[in-house]
Write an enzyme that holds these catalytic residues in place. Structure first.
Site, PDB file in Angstrom:
ATOM      1  N   GLU A 143      37.540  -7.272  58.883  1.00 45.42           N
ATOM      2  CA  GLU A 143      37.613  -7.050  60.322  1.00 45.42           C
ATOM      3  C   GLU A 143      38.214  -8.321  60.923  1.00 45.42           C
ATOM      4  O   GLU A 143      37.718  -9.419  60.661  1.00 45.42           O
ATOM      5  CB  GLU A 143      36.208  -6.798  60.887  1.00 45.42           C
ATOM      6  CG  GLU A 143      36.272  -6.446  62.348  1.00 45.42           C
ATOM      7  CD  GLU A 143      34.913  -6.144  62.968  1.00 45.42           C
ATOM      8  OE1 GLU A 143      33.913  -6.075  62.237  1.00 45.42           O
ATOM      9  OE2 GLU A 143      34.890  -6.006  64.202  1.00 45.42           O
TER      10      GLU A 143
ATOM     11  N   ARG B  27      26.877  -9.397  47.405  1.00 46.17           N
ATOM     12  CA  ARG B  27      27.657 -10.364  48.171  1.00 46.17           C
ATOM     13  C   ARG B  27      27.344 -11.767  47.676  1.00 46.17           C
ATOM     14  O   ARG B  27      26.300 -12.020  47.075  1.00 46.17           O
ATOM     15  CB  ARG B  27      27.423 -10.214  49.670  1.00 46.17           C
ATOM     16  CG  ARG B  27      26.027 -10.508  50.153  1.00 46.17           C
ATOM     17  CD  ARG B  27      25.832 -10.058  51.593  1.00 46.17           C
ATOM     18  NE  ARG B  27      26.624 -10.814  52.540  1.00 46.17           N
ATOM     19  CZ  ARG B  27      27.509 -10.275  53.380  1.00 46.17           C
ATOM     20  NH1 ARG B  27      27.712  -8.993  53.397  1.00 46.17           N
ATOM     21  NH2 ARG B  27      28.180 -11.027  54.223  1.00 46.17           N
TER      22      ARG B  27
ATOM     23  N   LYS C  68      30.013 -14.539  59.881  1.00 48.85           N
ATOM     24  CA  LYS C  68      31.142 -14.846  60.763  1.00 48.85           C
ATOM     25  C   LYS C  68      30.687 -15.077  62.193  1.00 48.85           C
ATOM     26  O   LYS C  68      31.214 -15.929  62.897  1.00 48.85           O
ATOM     27  CB  LYS C  68      32.137 -13.681  60.752  1.00 48.85           C
ATOM     28  CG  LYS C  68      33.238 -13.827  59.722  1.00 48.85           C
ATOM     29  CD  LYS C  68      34.347 -12.820  59.963  1.00 48.85           C
ATOM     30  CE  LYS C  68      34.030 -11.489  59.321  1.00 48.85           C
ATOM     31  NZ  LYS C  68      35.087 -10.494  59.412  1.00 48.85           N
TER      32      LYS C  68
HETATM   33  P1  ATP Z   1      30.348 -11.266  58.031  1.00 50.35           P
HETATM   34  O1  ATP Z   1      28.988 -10.671  57.845  1.00 50.35           O
HETATM   35  O2  ATP Z   1      30.476 -12.680  57.591  1.00 50.35           O
HETATM   36  O3  ATP Z   1      30.935 -11.031  59.386  1.00 50.35           O
HETATM   37  P2  ATP Z   1      31.671  -8.962  57.113  1.00 50.35           P
HETATM   38  O4  ATP Z   1      31.195  -8.241  55.920  1.00 50.35           O
HETATM   39  O5  ATP Z   1      31.320  -8.361  58.403  1.00 50.35           O
HETATM   40  O6  ATP Z   1      31.244 -10.476  56.993  1.00 50.35           O
HETATM   41  P3  ATP Z   1      34.364  -8.124  56.846  1.00 50.35           P
HETATM   42  O7  ATP Z   1      35.550  -8.648  57.533  1.00 50.35           O
HETATM   43  O8  ATP Z   1      33.891  -6.764  57.178  1.00 50.35           O
HETATM   44  O9  ATP Z   1      33.227  -9.183  57.109  1.00 50.35           O
HETATM   45  O10 ATP Z   1      34.509  -8.273  55.274  1.00 50.35           O
HETATM   46  C1  ATP Z   1      35.630  -7.878  54.551  1.00 50.35           C
HETATM   47  C2  ATP Z   1      35.228  -7.646  53.122  1.00 50.35           C
HETATM   48  O11 ATP Z   1      34.665  -8.823  52.568  1.00 50.35           O
HETATM   49  C3  ATP Z   1      34.177  -6.564  53.033  1.00 50.35           C
HETATM   50  O12 ATP Z   1      34.518  -5.687  51.993  1.00 50.35           O
HETATM   51  C4  ATP Z   1      32.922  -7.310  52.754  1.00 50.35           C
HETATM   52  O13 ATP Z   1      32.026  -6.538  52.010  1.00 50.35           O
HETATM   53  C5  ATP Z   1      33.424  -8.531  51.988  1.00 50.35           C
HETATM   54  N1  ATP Z   1      32.492  -9.649  52.149  1.00 50.35           N
HETATM   55  C6  ATP Z   1      32.043 -10.177  53.296  1.00 50.35           C
HETATM   56  N2  ATP Z   1      31.154 -11.152  53.066  1.00 50.35           N
HETATM   57  C7  ATP Z   1      31.045 -11.263  51.718  1.00 50.35           C
HETATM   58  C8  ATP Z   1      30.284 -12.090  50.827  1.00 50.35           C
HETATM   59  N3  ATP Z   1      29.443 -13.012  51.283  1.00 50.35           N
HETATM   60  N4  ATP Z   1      30.439 -11.914  49.497  1.00 50.35           N
HETATM   61  C9  ATP Z   1      31.293 -10.997  49.019  1.00 50.35           C
HETATM   62  N5  ATP Z   1      32.038 -10.187  49.792  1.00 50.35           N
HETATM   63  C10 ATP Z   1      31.920 -10.306  51.117  1.00 50.35           C
HETATM   64 MG    MG Z   2      31.969  -5.960  58.064  1.00 48.69          MG
END
Ligand code: ATP
Ligand code: MG
Length: 560
Positions: free
Chosen positions: A38, A262, A272
C-alpha cells in the site's frame, strides 16, 4: 560440519517452495506472484523479506512477479510513496514484470460488484458504521441482520449506482456481501465491499467516490492478473476463506493465497503507521534516518543490497510468528562488507603523539592495502609526519598483563608504518593525558625492525596535519527494549517511552585524507573500528560519516 549443514539447507525446500513444486507437479504451467504494497509509507525490512520471497520464487521457477500498488485508500496514499517503493525494490536487485495498481481495476471491480448484486449476493446497507459494528455480534453471539438486508436486486442496483454517482455523503451507505450473519468466522458476517469516500485519489482523481475494501479488492486483483501464488503474511489466514468465496461467487480465475510468518526484529518497530508518526513528530531525521528499519535508511547507513537479501535468506520462511535477533541483520552486513569494503584508517577518539626523533616538516607515504580479502582492490598511499593521532584506547598508563598496545616504555607497530616507543606521557593540570612523546625506529618502516626484535601490538593512526575532520554518527538501536511495546500492555507507558535517547551519538573523527573521495553511501572499514559510509548530508566542506555496523560480532559469538 558447517559445510554439511549448508548443503542440507540447499537441498531442503521451504514450505512455499514445496507448495509451488506441488502445484507444478499437478500441472500448473506458470508461476506468477505479486508484491502488493500500500503506498502509504516507505518499505521496511519486513517488506524486504516479502519482496525477496515474491520476486525470489518467481525467479527460481522461471515465473514473473508483478508490483501491484494496493491503492484503495486515497486518504493515506501518495505518489511520493509509490516512487520510493519502486526505488527500494530496484535497489534490492529485483525488477517487476508489470507495474499495476488496484485502481487500474476500479471499473472491473465495480462491474463485478454489480454481478454479485444481481446474484442476490450483495446489498446496500444504510446502517451507520457503529450500527454495523454493534450488529455484527461476537464469536459466541450471532450477528443481527441489517433491516436493509432484503432489499430487492433492483433497489440495490439503483442505490449502488447512485453511491457511485456521488448522491450520498461519506458513511451514509455501504455495499455489503450477503453471506451469513451467524458465521463462526466473523469476516463472513456480511463484509463491507464498498464505502463512500469523497476524497481525491492520487491516480484516479475525483472519478470515484466509492472505494473497495481490502477483502473485496485483493483477491479480485490477484485474479485479474492471474496470480498463481498470492503470498502474504499470517494474519491474513482468516481472510483466506473470504478470498476464495468472492472468487467462487464471481466464477473468475482462481488465484490462491498462502501465508508465511511476518518478520519481527528485536529493538525494531515495524508498523508503517508508527514509523510515520516518528517522522511527523521529528523524533527521527526522516524516513531514511539510519536508525529507521526502512530500506532507504539501511541504504543510507551503508548496507548493501546483498546483505539484505542474504538476511532474508538466512531467516527463511516460517509458518509461525517469531522474533529475529537484530544481531543477525548486522551479522549479514558485516559478512558482506568484510568481503567487499575497502580498508581505511580513522581515529575516532584521538590522542596526540609527537615523534620526537622524526624531522620537523618531513613527510613520507606508506603503502596501505585496500582490502586483504580482495587483491584487485589494490593499494593506496597514506601520509606520515611528526605528529600523529592514535586512539586513546590504544594507550594505557598502567596496563594489565597482555596489553600489547602502547604503554610507557613500551613499543607498538603503527599499521603499515614504523615501530614507535613511548618515552614520555604529558598531562594537563587535572592529570588528563594530553600527549605522548615517542621515538621511532627508522629501520622499521617495512614491517621489520633495526635488530630483528618483534612487537606484538599493531595500532592504526592518522597524520595530524593531513587528517580530515568529519562528523561521525554512531547509531544505537532506536528502542531500549527488545520489544518496543514492552510494558505498554499494563498501561501507563506507550511505545514511545521505550525510545532510546542515545540512539544517535555524534562525534568528531580524524580520517586519512583518501576518505574525502569515498562516494556517498559506500561503506568502508575503518580498520579496527567498524564499517562507515559517507552520509547523504556529507559535503566536501563538511564530511559526515555514518557507522554502518560495528566490527564486533556479538551474534555469531553467542550463537556458535
Ligand atoms: P505495516 O503494518 O507496516 O503498515 P502492511 O502489511 O500494512 O505493513 P503493506 O504495504 O500492505 O504493509 O505490505 C505489503 C506486503 O508486505 C504485504 O504482502 C505484507 O504482508 C508484507 N509485509 C508487511 N510487513 C511485513 C513483515 N514484517 N514481514 C514480512 N512481510 C511483510
Ligand atoms: Mg497492509
Amino acid at each position: 560440519m558447517a559445510i554439511e549443514s549448508t548443503e542440507t539447507k540447499e537441498k531442503s525446500l521451504n514450505f512455499i517452495e514445496e507448495i509451488i513444486e506441488e502445484s507444478i507437479a499437478k500441472g500448473e504451467k506458470r508461476v506468477q506472484t505479486r508484491f502488493p504494497p500500500e503506498p502509504n509509507g516507505y518499505l521496511h525490512i519486513g517488506h524486504a523479506k516479502s519482496i525477496c520471497i515474491n520476486f525470489g520464487m518467481a525467479k527460481k521457477y522461471g515465473g514473473k512477479c508483478n508490483l501491484r500498488f494496493d491503492d484503495t485508500n486515497p486518504v493515506k496514499e501518495d505518489t511520493e510513496y509509490v516512487d520510493s517503493i519502486k526505488r527500494d525494490i530496484q535497489w534490492l536487485g529485483f525488477q517487476w514484470a508489470e507495474e499495476r495498481y488496484a485502481s487500474d481495476y476500479f471499473d472491473q471491480l465495480y462491474e463485478w460488484a454489480v454481478v454479485l448484486i444481481k446474484k442476490g449476493l450483495a446489498y446496500v446497507d444504510d446502517q451507520t458504521q457503529e450500527q454495523i459494528r454493534e450488529n455484527r455480534g461476537t464469536v459466541s453471539v450471532p450477528g443481527t441482520p441489517s433491516p436493509w438486508r432484503d432489499r430487492s436486486v433492483e433497489e440495490n442496483l439503483d442505490l449502488f449506482e447512485r453511491m457511485k454517482n456521488g448522491e450520498f455523503a461519506d458513511g451514509e451507505k455501504v455495499l455489503r456481501a450477503k453471506i451469513d450473519m451467524a458465521h463462526p468466522n466473523m469476516l463472513f458476517r456480511d463484509p463491507i465491499m464498498y464505502r463512500i469516500l469523497h476524497a481525491d485519489h492520487h491516480r484516479t482523481g475525483d472519478k470515484w467516490c466509492i472505494y473497495p475494501m481490502y477483502d473485496y479488492a485483493h483477491g479480485q486483483c490477484d485474479s485479474i492478473e492471474k496470480i498463481t501464488h498470492s503470498i502474504c503474511t499470517l494474519e491474513f489466514d482468516v481472510h483466506r476463506p473470504l478470498y476464495d468465496w468472492f472468487i467462487e461467487a464471481l466464477e473468475i480465475y482462481p488465484s490462491h493465497q498462502y501465508e508465511f510468518a511476518r518478520l519481527n526484529l528485536t529493538y525494531t518497530m515495524m508498523s508503517k503507521r508508527r514509523l510515520l508518526k516518528l517522522v511527523q513528530e521529528g523524533a527521527v531525521m526522516g524516513w531514511d534516518d539510519p536508525r529507521m528499519p526502512t530500506i532507504c535508511a539501511l541504504r543510507r547507513k551503508g548496507y548493501t543490497p546483498a546483505s539484505v537479501r542474504n538476511f532474508a535468506e538466512m531467516v527463511g520462511v516460517a509458518k509461525r510468528d517469531n522474533v529475529i535477533d537484530l544481531g543477525k541483520l548486522e551479522y549479514c552486513v558485516r559478512e558482506d562488507l568484510n568481503k567487499i569494503a575497502e580498508r581505511r584508517m580513522a581515529v575516532l577518539n584521538p590522542l596526540k603523539v609527537v615523534i620526537t626523533n622524526y624531522e620537523e616538516g618531513r613527510k613520507e607515504y606508506f603503502t596501505a592495502i585496500n582490502n586483504p580479502e580482495d587483491e584487485a582492490a589494490g593499494t593506496r598511499q597514506v601520509p606520515f609526519s611528526k605528529v600523529i593521532y592514535i586512539e586513546r584506547d590504544d594507550f594505557m598508563e598502567n596496563p594489565p598483563k597482555k596489553f600489547f598496545r602502547l604503554q610507557p616504555g613500551g613499543e607498538v607497530r603503527l599499521r603499515y608504518s614504523y615501530l614507535i616507543k613511548c618515552e614520555e606521557v604529558i598531562k594537563d593540570e587535572e592529570g588528563n593525558i594530553t600527549e605522548l612523546r615517542c621515538t621511532y625506529d627508522p629501520m622499521s618502516g617495512n614491517g621489520s625492525s633495526s635488530d630483528g626484535r618483534r612487537v606484538k601490538g599493531v595500532i592504526h593512526w592518522v597524520s595530524a596535519e593531513d587528517a580530515v575532520e568529519a562528523e561521525v554518527r554512531l547509531f544505537n538501536p532506536l528502542f531500549t527494549t527488545e520489544d518496543p511495546n514492552e510494558g505498554c500492555e499494563e498501561g501507563g507507558k506507550t511505545w514511545e517511552d521505550n525510545l532510546n535517547p542515545e540512539s544517535l551519538v555524534k562525534i568528531t573523527g580524524y580520517l586519512e585524507p583518501s576518505l574525502k573521495e569515498t562516494p556517498i553511501g559506500k561503506a568502508v572499514q575503518f580498520e579496527r573500528v567498524g564499517y562507515f559510509c559517507p552520509d547523504t548530508d556529507s559535503t566536501p566542506e563538511k564530511l559526515v560519516f555514518n557507522r554502518t555496523v560495528t566490527l564486533k560480532d556479538s551474534w555469531a559469538k553467542i550463537n556458535k
